[in-house]
Motif scaffolding. Sequence first.
Motif, PDB file in Angstrom:
ATOM      1  N   MET A   1      -7.936  15.049   0.481  1.00  0.00           N
ATOM      2  CA  MET A   1      -8.160  13.654   0.808  1.00  0.00           C
ATOM      3  C   MET A   1      -7.152  12.795   0.052  1.00  0.00           C
ATOM      4  N   ILE A   2      -6.787  11.681   0.621  1.00  0.00           N
ATOM      5  CA  ILE A   2      -5.808  10.803  -0.023  1.00  0.00           C
ATOM      6  C   ILE A   2      -6.384  10.224  -1.318  1.00  0.00           C
ATOM      7  N   SER A   3      -5.476   9.909  -2.227  1.00  0.00           N
ATOM      8  CA  SER A   3      -5.875   9.399  -3.540  1.00  0.00           C
ATOM      9  C   SER A   3      -5.739   7.883  -3.614  1.00  0.00           C
ATOM     10  N   VAL A   4      -6.368   7.312  -4.631  1.00  0.00           N
ATOM     11  CA  VAL A   4      -6.245   5.883  -4.899  1.00  0.00           C
ATOM     12  C   VAL A   4      -4.781   5.513  -5.096  1.00  0.00           C
ATOM     13  N   GLU A   5      -4.055   6.337  -5.823  1.00  0.00           N
ATOM     14  CA  GLU A   5      -2.638   6.063  -6.082  1.00  0.00           C
ATOM     15  C   GLU A   5      -1.824   6.065  -4.798  1.00  0.00           C
ATOM     16  N   GLN A   6      -2.131   6.991  -3.894  1.00  0.00           N
ATOM     17  CA  GLN A   6      -1.424   7.022  -2.615  1.00  0.00           C
ATOM     18  C   GLN A   6      -1.743   5.781  -1.782  1.00  0.00           C
ATOM     19  N   ILE A   7      -2.983   5.339  -1.825  1.00  0.00           N
ATOM     20  CA  ILE A   7      -3.371   4.142  -1.071  1.00  0.00           C
ATOM     21  C   ILE A   7      -2.621   2.926  -1.592  1.00  0.00           C
ATOM     22  N   ARG A   8      -2.620   2.758  -2.921  1.00  0.00           N
ATOM     23  CA  ARG A   8      -1.907   1.611  -3.505  1.00  0.00           C
ATOM     24  C   ARG A   8      -0.420   1.674  -3.176  1.00  0.00           C
ATOM     25  N   ALA A   9       0.168   2.866  -3.320  1.00  0.00           N
ATOM     26  CA  ALA A   9       1.603   3.026  -3.075  1.00  0.00           C
ATOM     27  C   ALA A   9       1.949   2.752  -1.617  1.00  0.00           C
ATOM     28  N   GLY A  15       4.167  -3.325   2.306  1.00  0.00           N
ATOM     29  CA  GLY A  15       4.109  -4.764   2.060  1.00  0.00           C
ATOM     30  C   GLY A  15       2.959  -5.446   2.790  1.00  0.00           C
ATOM     31  N   ILE A  16       1.823  -4.735   2.885  1.00  0.00           N
ATOM     32  CA  ILE A  16       0.667  -5.315   3.563  1.00  0.00           C
ATOM     33  C   ILE A  16      -0.425  -5.654   2.554  1.00  0.00           C
ATOM     34  N   GLY A  58       3.289   4.676  10.166  1.00  0.00           N
ATOM     35  CA  GLY A  58       4.444   5.511   9.849  1.00  0.00           C
ATOM     36  C   GLY A  58       4.445   6.163   8.484  1.00  0.00           C
ATOM     37  N   ILE A  59       3.322   6.156   7.784  1.00  0.00           N
ATOM     38  CA  ILE A  59       3.249   6.786   6.468  1.00  0.00           C
ATOM     39  C   ILE A  59       2.725   8.210   6.611  1.00  0.00           C
ATOM     40  N   GLU A  60       3.357   9.149   5.921  1.00  0.00           N
ATOM     41  CA  GLU A  60       2.869  10.522   5.822  1.00  0.00           C
ATOM     42  C   GLU A  60       2.479  10.775   4.380  1.00  0.00           C
ATOM     43  N   PHE A  61       1.347  11.397   4.180  1.00  0.00           N
ATOM     44  CA  PHE A  61       0.882  11.723   2.835  1.00  0.00           C
ATOM     45  C   PHE A  61       1.270  13.153   2.503  1.00  0.00           C
ATOM     46  N   ILE A  62       1.724  13.364   1.272  1.00  0.00           N
ATOM     47  CA  ILE A  62       2.204  14.669   0.828  1.00  0.00           C
ATOM     48  C   ILE A  62       1.178  15.274  -0.120  1.00  0.00           C
ATOM     49  N   PHE A  63       0.881  16.553   0.112  1.00  0.00           N
ATOM     50  CA  PHE A  63      -0.082  17.282  -0.709  1.00  0.00           C
ATOM     51  C   PHE A  63       0.536  18.588  -1.191  1.00  0.00           C
ATOM     52  N   ASP A  64       0.116  19.018  -2.360  1.00  0.00           N
ATOM     53  CA  ASP A  64       0.441  20.345  -2.876  1.00  0.00           C
ATOM     54  C   ASP A  64      -0.872  21.108  -2.821  1.00  0.00           C
ATOM     55  N   SER A  66      -4.344  21.117  -1.916  1.00  0.00           N
ATOM     56  CA  SER A  66      -5.257  19.999  -1.666  1.00  0.00           C
ATOM     57  C   SER A  66      -5.021  18.830  -2.622  1.00  0.00           C
ATOM     58  N   LYS A  67      -4.026  18.974  -3.512  1.00  0.00           N
ATOM     59  CA  LYS A  67      -3.740  17.924  -4.492  1.00  0.00           C
ATOM     60  C   LYS A  67      -2.782  16.887  -3.907  1.00  0.00           C
ATOM     61  N   PRO A  68      -3.195  15.604  -3.882  1.00  0.00           N
ATOM     62  CA  PRO A  68      -2.301  14.562  -3.383  1.00  0.00           C
ATOM     63  C   PRO A  68      -1.155  14.325  -4.363  1.00  0.00           C
ATOM     64  N   VAL A  69       0.086  14.356  -3.854  1.00  0.00           N
ATOM     65  CA  VAL A  69       1.239  14.227  -4.757  1.00  0.00           C
ATOM     66  C   VAL A  69       2.231  13.134  -4.369  1.00  0.00           C
ATOM     67  N   GLY A  70       2.090  12.525  -3.195  1.00  0.00           N
ATOM     68  CA  GLY A  70       3.043  11.485  -2.837  1.00  0.00           C
ATOM     69  C   GLY A  70       2.900  11.042  -1.407  1.00  0.00           C
ATOM     70  N   LEU A  71       3.937  10.332  -0.946  1.00  0.00           N
ATOM     71  CA  LEU A  71       3.970   9.881   0.440  1.00  0.00           C
ATOM     72  C   LEU A  71       5.417   9.670   0.834  1.00  0.00           C
TER      73      LEU A  71
END
Length: 77
Positions: A1-9, A15-16, A58-64, A66-71
């Motif tokens: 699942m996406i993380s708080v950090e990924q959501i903020r980033a 820019g929304i 257009g955002i893709e979330f990156i996982f290692d 099940s660990k969320p690591v970026g976008l």
Amino acid sequence: MISVEQIRAARSWLGISQQELADAAGVEVKTIHRIETGFRGATDRTLEKIRRAFEGKGIEFIFDGSKPVGLRTRSAR
């Protein structure tokens, strides 16, 4: 699942505002605010709505595993 950090980033990258994300995800703005300030009780359903809203922009979330690591932004096809 996406993380708080990924959501903020992702929101910052696009820019929304919290309101714009809430509208796109079909959730209340207070839900976005609570999640971004560390509330860990968000349901998987809510996080999935948020994820789909970002993916629609257009955002893709990156996982290692099940660990969320970026976008990243999705490349044009």
